[in-house]
Design a protein around this motif. Structure first.
Motif, PDB file in Angstrom:
ATOM      1  N   GLU A   1       1.883   9.307  -6.068  1.00 50.00           N
ATOM      2  CA  GLU A   1       2.201  10.525  -5.658  1.00 50.00           C
ATOM      3  C   GLU A   1       3.876  11.015  -6.973  1.00 50.00           C
ATOM      4  O   GLU A   1       3.240  12.222  -7.265  1.00 50.00           O
ATOM      5  CB  GLU A   1       2.743  10.742  -4.097  1.00 50.00           C
ATOM      6  CG  GLU A   1       1.599  10.888  -3.374  1.00 50.00           C
ATOM      7  CD  GLU A   1       2.367  11.214  -1.776  1.00 50.00           C
ATOM      8  OE1 GLU A   1       3.528  11.079  -1.684  1.00 50.00           O
ATOM      9  OE2 GLU A   1       1.599  10.119  -0.711  1.00 50.00           O
TER      10      GLU A   1
ATOM     11  N   ASP B   1       1.004  -0.866  -0.323  1.00 53.78           N
ATOM     12  CA  ASP B   1      -0.288   0.048  -0.037  1.00 53.78           C
ATOM     13  C   ASP B   1       0.536   1.264  -0.065  1.00 53.78           C
ATOM     14  O   ASP B   1       0.550   2.010  -0.272  1.00 53.78           O
ATOM     15  CB  ASP B   1      -1.343   0.521   0.777  1.00 53.78           C
ATOM     16  CG  ASP B   1      -2.130  -0.781   0.980  1.00 53.78           C
ATOM     17  OD1 ASP B   1      -1.995  -1.244   0.001  1.00 53.78           O
ATOM     18  OD2 ASP B   1      -2.659  -1.353   2.308  1.00 53.78           O
ATOM     19  N   ARG B   2       1.698   1.473   0.822  1.00 56.60           N
ATOM     20  CA  ARG B   2       2.683   2.593   0.712  1.00 56.60           C
ATOM     21  C   ARG B   2       3.840   2.893  -0.502  1.00 56.60           C
ATOM     22  O   ARG B   2       3.609   3.402  -0.918  1.00 56.60           O
ATOM     23  CB  ARG B   2       3.855   2.127   2.146  1.00 56.60           C
ATOM     24  CG  ARG B   2       4.848   2.899   1.909  1.00 56.60           C
ATOM     25  CD  ARG B   2       5.788   2.967   3.621  1.00 56.60           C
ATOM     26  NE  ARG B   2       6.373   2.000   3.416  1.00 56.60           N
ATOM     27  CZ  ARG B   2       7.175   1.281   2.594  1.00 56.60           C
ATOM     28  NH1 ARG B   2       7.688   2.626   1.126  1.00 56.60           N
ATOM     29  NH2 ARG B   2       8.306   0.043   2.431  1.00 56.60           N
TER      30      ARG B   2
ATOM     31  N   GLU C   1       0.999   3.958  -3.050  1.00 58.40           N
ATOM     32  CA  GLU C   1       0.891   5.180  -2.695  1.00 58.40           C
ATOM     33  C   GLU C   1       2.340   5.990  -3.117  1.00 58.40           C
ATOM     34  O   GLU C   1       1.989   7.653  -3.951  1.00 58.40           O
ATOM     35  CB  GLU C   1       0.545   5.724  -1.235  1.00 58.40           C
ATOM     36  CG  GLU C   1      -0.693   5.336  -0.794  1.00 58.40           C
ATOM     37  CD  GLU C   1      -1.190   5.945   0.788  1.00 58.40           C
ATOM     38  OE1 GLU C   1       0.169   6.174   1.197  1.00 58.40           O
ATOM     39  OE2 GLU C   1      -1.399   4.853   1.377  1.00 58.40           O
ATOM     40  N   GLN C   2       3.088   5.585  -2.862  1.00 56.33           N
ATOM     41  CA  GLN C   2       4.525   6.739  -3.563  1.00 56.33           C
ATOM     42  C   GLN C   2       4.070   6.664  -5.044  1.00 56.33           C
ATOM     43  O   GLN C   2       4.834   7.678  -5.247  1.00 56.33           O
ATOM     44  CB  GLN C   2       5.828   6.364  -2.954  1.00 56.33           C
ATOM     45  CG  GLN C   2       5.630   6.252  -1.426  1.00 56.33           C
ATOM     46  CD  GLN C   2       7.497   5.422  -1.074  1.00 56.33           C
ATOM     47  OE1 GLN C   2       7.334   4.345  -1.736  1.00 56.33           O
ATOM     48  NE2 GLN C   2       7.696   5.881   0.263  1.00 56.33           N
TER      49      GLN C   2
END
Length: 58
Positions: free
Chosen positions: A21, A13-14, A17-18
Motif C-alpha cells: 500500500e 502478512d500485515r 500488505e502495508q
C-alpha cells in the motif's frame, strides 16, 4: 492456554500488505506531483526514473 490474537505469520502478512500500500501511495503521489509540476522534471534523477517507470507500467 491462551491463543494470541496475532502470530508471526499474521504480523508478516500485515507488514507485507502495508508495504504494498505504501509503494502504491508513493507512486500515485509522485505521478500526481510530476503532472502538476512539470518544472520539477529533470531536477531529481530518481524522481524522473520512477515517474517514467510508473507511466510505462500503466
Amino acid at each position: 492456554m491462551d491463543h494470541p490474537t496475532t502470530t508471526p505469520d499474521r504480523d508478516l502478512d500485515r507488514l507485507r500488505e502495508q508495504r504494498v500500500e505504501l509503494r502504491l501511495r508513493h507512486a500515485q503521489r509522485l505521478t500526481s506531483l510530476m503532472e502538476e509540476r512539470a518544472d520539477l522534471r529533470g531536477v531529481h534523477a530518481l524522481a524522473d526514473y520512477f515517474d517514467d517507470a510508473v507511466r510505462w507500467s500503466a
